[in-house]
Design a protein around this motif. Structure first.
Motif: not given
Ligand code: NAD
Length: 467
Positions: A146, A151, A169, A205, A280, A373
């Motif tokens: 996002n 970030i 990554k 992972a 939200k 969400e």
């Molecule tokens: P996601 O969890 O699908 O993916 C985030 C990252 O994790 C990606 O780089 C992805 O490749 C990686 N990933 C996926 N599976 C994994 C695994 N098993 N092990 C390790 N890494 C793995 O999230 P998204 O859809 O990219 O982002 C949206 C979410 O992020 C929303 O829920 C949003 O609220 C949250 N978010 C939180 C903050 C915060 O500061 N709290 C900020 C921005 C976004």
């Protein structure tokens, strides 16, 4: 332009690449290198080797390097903003990609200037005790799609500032701006201090179970955060988890609907609602419910949505198909449960993942759009009558990232805001964050904080010295 993994300061070719499409047009933006487990191992080894010298590099040099990174990003600001717009979809202007790059520069300078001086706990005839902060080692960083660059910088800069080295990554949806940012950082930093490995989720992972990584910093969904926590356990990694939110906003009976409409709107729809701490769920008192709904719908009409490269556009598309489908599904579900569409409510056009600003009235807890969400340009507006129980209703949700109270009586609103179960509470605004104030979630929204000296400490271990 070619994008590449950066390992030990050098570009690393890969055997395979994946297309990165533009969410507004479907056109190819660039090719993401698909890193392998061997690339990850090499990146971790490079970071571990660099840690030996970077961890003992004088603090003033590390601070200067962070300022130099900020200057480097600023010098490439327009190139980076256009790249973010192309791969992420957000518009160049307003709270879009130029804002994201500007924020990265400002945050980097501010973080460079943070200090963690030695604390003297005791100094008397019984002896002297000092508390030192030391870097942890190799940090594994995993980022979402996002706000990819901002970030990414929130993970990288405090890590580097405190003497750690990093393997990052990025999300496979938006890897290019991070690959380019790390390339620029490597024009300033010694080899191996910041490495980037892009590729599939499985690389993430592999990072969280990697024995050569001492801490994971993760921003993303709650479900992935849980997986990272579980796979980090055998190697007892330190963790900072910034996860999803479902922030409530509460409008009290004495609020002025027209005056608060712009703040409510941008609190909910910054980046098309694809922001962790966006508003939200909006709770509005019955006495001004229709006025607030009308003011929001009127304001929405003034905000143009379209291809972010168009300088007049203020909102872009949803970033990817999976998220687009989720938003459609939640709106359909809300309609089936009595939700009344005030505006939007169905896909516009056939090109790109454009979904119009959508307000849905007459829904409440128990409907998925309220409980979960949505992460898109849709806001449920919930009617309430009992002010005494409204905080309890807002808190009856597993998320705990942010929340806000809106009123003409700021003191009363502050009292109520402090009762919200969330890491950040706002009065008459929503979503603003600063580098000098800690930010993080409670409950399922995360563990730990970022920003300020509190956030910086999370990249250190303490050492108590009796001397
Ligand atoms: P996601 O969890 O699908 O993916 C985030 C990252 O994790 C990606 O780089 C992805 O490749 C990686 N990933 C996926 N599976 C994994 C695994 N098993 N092990 C390790 N890494 C793995 O999230 P998204 O859809 O990219 O982002 C949206 C979410 O992020 C929303 O829920 C949003 O609220 C949250 N978010 C939180 C903050 C915060 O500061 N709290 C900020 C921005 C976004």
């Amino acid at each position: 332009m070619d994008y590449s993994l950066i390992i030990n300061g050098a570009k690393r070719p890969t055997a395979a690449y994946a297309d990165v499409p533009n969410p507004s047009t479907g056109a190819l933006v660039g090719k993401m290198p698909l890193g392998t487990p061997k690339d990850l191992d090499d990146a971790v080894a490079a970071a571990a080797a660099a840690f030996k010298t970077w961890s003992v590099t004088p603090d003033a040099e590390r601070k200067a390097a962070c300022h130099a990174i900020a200057a480097k990003i600023e010098a490439h600001a327009e190139e980076l903003a256009k790249l973010i717009t192309a791969e992420q979809g957000k518009q160049l202007n307003g709270l879009g990609s130029r804002f994201e790059v500007g924020g990265t520069v400002a945050w980097t300078h501010a973080t460079a200037d943070l200090e963690l001086p030695v604390a003297v706990l005791q100094d008397n005839e019984q002896g002297r005790i000092e508390l030192h902060r030391k870097p942890i080692g190799v940090i594994g960083s995993i980022t979402p799609w996002n706000w990819p660059m901002l970030i990414g910088s929130w993970h990288l800069i405090p890590a580097v500032r405190t003497g750690n080295t990093v393997v990052i990554k990025p999300s496979p949806y938006t890897p290019l701006s991070t690959l380019r940012m790390v390339e620029l950082m490597n024009e300033v930093l010694p080899p191996g201090v910041v490495n980037v490995v892009s590729g599939s989720d499985s690389l993430g992972a592999a990072m969280s179970s990697h024995p050569g990584i001492q801490k994971m910093v993760f921003t993303g969904s709650i479900s992935t955060g849980k997986k990272i926590m579980a796979s980090s356990a055998p190697t007892l990694k330190r963790l900072t988890l910034e996860l999803g939110g479902n922030d409530a906003g509460i409008v009290l009976p004495d609020a002025d609907p027209k005056a608060i409409a712009p703040g409510l709107f941008w609190g909910a729809f910054i980046n098309g609602g694809q922001t962790c701490a966006a508003l939200k769920r909006l709770y509005v008192h019955d006495s001004l419910y229709d006025q607030v709904c009308n003011a929001l719908v009127d304001f929405a009409k003034t905000v143009p949505m379209g291809d972010g490269m168009d300088e007049t556009v203020q909102l872009g598309p949803i970033q990817n198909e999976m998220q687009f489908n989720r938003v459609c599904e939640l709106v359909e579900d809300a309609k089936q449960h009595g939700g009344r569409i005030l505006c939007g409510g169905a896909r516009t056009g056939t090109t790109g993942y454009f979904y119009p600003i959508t307000f849905i009235a007459d829904v409440k807890e128990g409907v998925r759009l309220v409980d979960e969400e949505q992460f898109g340009p849709v806001l449920p507006i919930i009617r309430y009558t009992d002010v005494d129980s409204i905080i309890e209703r807002a808190n009856d949700n597993p998320h705990g990232l942010g929340g806000s109270v809106w009123s003409s009586d700021a003191a009363k609103a502050k009292q109520l805001a402090q009762r919200l179960e969330c890491g950040t509470a706002w009065v008459n605004k929503h979503g603003g964050i600063q580098p000098n104030a800690p930010f993080g979630g409670i409950k399922l929204s995360g563990i730990g904080v970022e920003f300020s000296d509190e956030g910086l400490k999370e990249y250190t271990v303490s050492q108590t010295v009796y001397c």
